[in-house]
Design a protein around this motif. Structure first.
Motif, mmCIF file in Angstrom:
data_model
loop_
_atom_site.group_PDB
_atom_site.id
_atom_site.type_symbol
_atom_site.label_atom_id
_atom_site.label_comp_id
_atom_site.label_asym_id
_atom_site.label_seq_id
_atom_site.Cartn_x
_atom_site.Cartn_y
_atom_site.Cartn_z
ATOM 1 N N PHE A 140 0.884 -1.244 -0.044
ATOM 2 C CA PHE A 140 -0.053 -0.239 0.078
ATOM 3 C C PHE A 140 0.841 1.358 0.006
ATOM 4 C CE2 PHE A 140 -2.378 3.499 2.371
ATOM 5 C CZ PHE A 140 -3.306 3.568 1.659
ATOM 6 N N PHE A 141 1.934 1.289 0.790
ATOM 7 C CA PHE A 141 2.719 2.291 1.051
ATOM 8 C C PHE A 141 3.814 2.504 -0.163
ATOM 9 C CE2 PHE A 141 1.037 2.476 5.318
ATOM 10 C CZ PHE A 141 0.488 3.695 5.409
ATOM 11 N N SER A 142 3.955 1.305 -0.910
ATOM 12 C CA SER A 142 4.772 1.278 -2.035
ATOM 13 C C SER A 142 4.257 1.742 -3.520
ATOM 14 C CB SER A 142 5.755 0.018 -2.351
ATOM 15 O OG SER A 142 6.099 -0.192 -0.945
ATOM 16 N N LEU A 143 2.964 1.239 -3.438
ATOM 17 C CA LEU A 143 2.437 1.407 -4.842
ATOM 18 C C LEU A 143 1.210 2.413 -4.884
ATOM 19 C CD1 LEU A 143 2.204 -2.380 -5.798
ATOM 20 C CD2 LEU A 143 3.923 -0.499 -6.412
ATOM 21 N N VAL A 144 0.359 2.561 -3.636
ATOM 22 C CA VAL A 144 -0.841 3.393 -3.696
ATOM 23 C C VAL A 144 -0.428 4.708 -2.818
ATOM 24 C CG1 VAL A 144 -3.122 3.610 -2.960
ATOM 25 C CG2 VAL A 144 -2.250 1.355 -3.493
ATOM 26 N N ARG A 166 9.242 4.976 4.740
ATOM 27 C CA ARG A 166 8.038 4.019 4.478
ATOM 28 C C ARG A 166 8.284 2.609 5.303
ATOM 29 N NH1 ARG A 166 9.031 3.948 -0.711
ATOM 30 N NH2 ARG A 166 10.123 2.164 -1.089
ATOM 31 N N THR A 167 9.352 2.407 5.622
ATOM 32 C CA THR A 167 9.648 1.073 6.283
ATOM 33 C C THR A 167 9.174 1.204 7.803
ATOM 34 O OG1 THR A 167 11.739 0.353 4.754
ATOM 35 C CG2 THR A 167 11.426 -0.337 7.033
ATOM 36 N N ILE A 217 6.969 3.511 8.880
ATOM 37 C CA ILE A 217 5.697 3.675 9.128
ATOM 38 C C ILE A 217 5.014 2.042 8.836
ATOM 39 C CG2 ILE A 217 3.470 4.443 7.731
ATOM 40 C CD1 ILE A 217 4.941 6.925 7.132
ATOM 41 N N THR A 218 5.385 1.334 7.811
ATOM 42 C CA THR A 218 4.760 0.034 7.684
ATOM 43 C C THR A 218 5.166 -0.767 8.821
ATOM 44 O OG1 THR A 218 5.548 0.171 5.394
ATOM 45 C CG2 THR A 218 5.315 -2.199 6.283
ATOM 46 N N TYR A 219 6.109 -0.875 9.495
ATOM 47 C CA TYR A 219 6.425 -1.687 10.681
ATOM 48 C C TYR A 219 5.812 -1.140 12.117
ATOM 49 C CZ TYR A 219 9.323 -4.876 8.018
ATOM 50 O OH TYR A 219 9.689 -5.953 6.966
ATOM 51 N N ILE A 220 5.551 0.242 12.092
ATOM 52 C CA ILE A 220 4.629 0.546 13.202
ATOM 53 C C ILE A 220 3.324 0.210 13.112
ATOM 54 C CG2 ILE A 220 3.483 2.659 14.126
ATOM 55 C CD1 ILE A 220 6.253 4.083 13.715
ATOM 56 N N LEU A 221 2.724 0.302 11.715
ATOM 57 C CA LEU A 221 1.368 -0.314 11.446
ATOM 58 C C LEU A 221 1.233 -1.809 11.712
ATOM 59 C CD1 LEU A 221 0.167 1.719 8.545
ATOM 60 C CD2 LEU A 221 -0.612 1.939 10.946
ATOM 61 N N LEU A 222 2.488 -2.596 11.404
ATOM 62 C CA LEU A 222 2.422 -4.040 11.483
ATOM 63 C C LEU A 222 2.176 -4.438 13.049
ATOM 64 C CD1 LEU A 222 2.898 -6.810 10.323
ATOM 65 C CD2 LEU A 222 5.353 -6.507 10.751
ATOM 66 N N ALA A 223 3.112 -3.530 13.873
ATOM 67 C CA ALA A 223 2.980 -3.864 15.438
ATOM 68 C C ALA A 223 1.422 -3.392 15.683
ATOM 69 C CB ALA A 223 3.925 -2.830 16.051
ATOM 70 N N ASN A 271 16.075 1.349 10.893
ATOM 71 C CA ASN A 271 15.913 2.201 9.891
ATOM 72 C C ASN A 271 15.972 3.645 10.371
ATOM 73 O OD1 ASN A 271 14.908 0.990 7.045
ATOM 74 N ND2 ASN A 271 14.475 -0.371 8.667
ATOM 75 N N SER A 272 15.705 3.893 11.671
ATOM 76 C CA SER A 272 15.852 5.271 12.258
ATOM 77 C C SER A 272 17.246 5.724 12.315
ATOM 78 C CB SER A 272 15.106 5.365 13.556
ATOM 79 O OG SER A 272 13.747 5.092 13.512
ATOM 80 N N LEU A 273 18.038 4.725 12.761
ATOM 81 C CA LEU A 273 19.406 5.002 12.702
ATOM 82 C C LEU A 273 20.067 5.126 11.337
ATOM 83 C CD1 LEU A 273 20.722 2.274 15.348
ATOM 84 C CD2 LEU A 273 20.433 4.752 15.824
ATOM 85 N N ARG A 274 19.556 4.407 10.439
ATOM 86 C CA ARG A 274 20.094 4.581 9.053
ATOM 87 C C ARG A 274 19.752 5.886 8.550
ATOM 88 N NH1 ARG A 274 23.413 1.278 6.734
ATOM 89 N NH2 ARG A 274 22.354 -0.636 7.300
ATOM 90 N N GLN A 275 18.439 6.411 8.519
ATOM 91 C CA GLN A 275 17.767 7.511 8.282
ATOM 92 C C GLN A 275 18.832 8.858 8.689
ATOM 93 O OE1 GLN A 275 16.060 8.346 5.808
ATOM 94 N NE2 GLN A 275 16.148 10.301 5.665
ATOM 95 N N GLN A 276 19.214 8.745 10.135
ATOM 96 C CA GLN A 276 19.923 9.607 10.766
ATOM 97 C C GLN A 276 21.242 9.856 10.357
ATOM 98 O OE1 GLN A 276 20.225 8.853 15.100
ATOM 99 N NE2 GLN A 276 21.183 10.681 15.584
ATOM 100 N N ALA A 277 21.756 8.732 10.083
ATOM 101 C CA ALA A 277 23.402 8.589 9.446
ATOM 102 C C ALA A 277 23.278 9.211 7.995
ATOM 103 C CB ALA A 277 24.004 7.109 9.463
ATOM 104 N N LEU A 278 22.173 8.921 7.155
ATOM 105 C CA LEU A 278 22.052 9.633 6.004
ATOM 106 C C LEU A 278 21.945 10.991 6.116
ATOM 107 C CD1 LEU A 278 19.829 6.831 3.930
ATOM 108 C CD2 LEU A 278 22.414 7.109 3.678
ATOM 109 N N GLU A 279 21.045 11.648 6.921
ATOM 110 C CA GLU A 279 20.926 12.821 7.141
ATOM 111 C C GLU A 279 22.082 13.747 7.479
ATOM 112 O OE1 GLU A 279 17.618 13.227 9.706
ATOM 113 O OE2 GLU A 279 16.086 12.650 8.177
ATOM 114 N N GLN A 280 22.838 13.102 8.541
ATOM 115 C CA GLN A 280 24.070 13.665 8.917
ATOM 116 C C GLN A 280 25.145 13.629 7.719
ATOM 117 O OE1 GLN A 280 25.615 11.007 12.137
ATOM 118 N NE2 GLN A 280 24.243 12.255 13.702
#
Length: 213
Positions: free
Chosen positions: A137-141, A150-151, A153-159, A190-199
């Motif tokens: 849904f979050f990849s195509l719609v 996206r990842t 959000i997906t896994y928060i909703l999975l929880a 993925n939060s750590l990964r995004q933080q590293a990319l932003e830095q």
């Protein structure tokens, strides 16, 4: 039963720690995708980009299989009702995210988490159906970018969906606990990964500004 559960947890971590996207591109194409990729992630997408689609598919199958194997084996051994089954589910994901063989440097743990939930089939199909539905849904719609957001959000909703499944008595608490643990690991990674990319982006912009001055 407790001893068997502990063995399966250790097996899951060891299996998860095998990063196929690090090994296969090097063995087959003599390519280090971690060094070449912008995010330095040992994952399927980078394997496909830098080593080709066939090698990337092999990496994907390897990551899925290492999630399927320990969980399905645990089900066959009748460990689903054990108090540590949640940890058995989380073990391959934890191993992939923080690989023992690479000093805790692992991948985003997306493919292996799919593998874990596939390993619950055919007894429990609801978890993998939920993950596939949310992810697609979050990849195509309702497309969410970047990929790390996206990842998350997906896994928060999975929880959240796992709690509903428990409430509806579709799954036992052990599987709900496993889904919650998996979601926490993937979101954190993925939060750590995004933080590293932003830095990295901020440092690159700073260097560009300095050079222009």
């Amino acid at each position: 039963m407790l001893g068997h559960q502990i063995i399966m947890i250790v097996t899951g971590i060891l299996c998860g720690s095998i990063l196929f996207s690090r090994y296969l591109p090097k063995w087959i194409k003599k390519v280090d995708i971690v060094a070449l990729s912008e995010d330095h992630n040992p994952g399927t997408a980078n394997a496909m980009q830098h080593a080709g689609i066939p090698v990337g598919l092999l990496c994907l199958l390897g990551d899925i299989f290492k999630g399927v194997l320990p969980v399905h084996a645990a089900l066959r051994l009748g460990l689903e009702s054990g108090c540590l089954f949640s940890l058995i589910m989380a073990a391959p994901v934890l191993g992939h995210a923080y690989s023992l063989y690479h000093r805790g440097r692992g991948g985003k743990a997306i493919a292996v988490s799919f593998g874990v939930l596939i390993g619950l089939m055919p007894i429990h199909t609801e978890p993998i159906f939920a993950l596939c539905s949310i992810y697609l849904f979050f990849s195509l719609v309702a497309r969410v970018r970047p990929h790390t957001r996206r990842t998350r959000i997906t896994y928060i909703l999975l929880a959240m969906s796992s709690l509903y499944m428990l409430y509806a008595r579709w799954i036992p608490w052990q599987i709900c606990g496993g889904m919650l643990m998996i979601s926490c690991i993937v979101v954190h990674k993925n939060s750590l990964r995004q933080q590293a990319l932003e830095q990295q982006a901020a440092e690159g912009a700073k260097k560009t500004t300095t050079l222009s001055i």
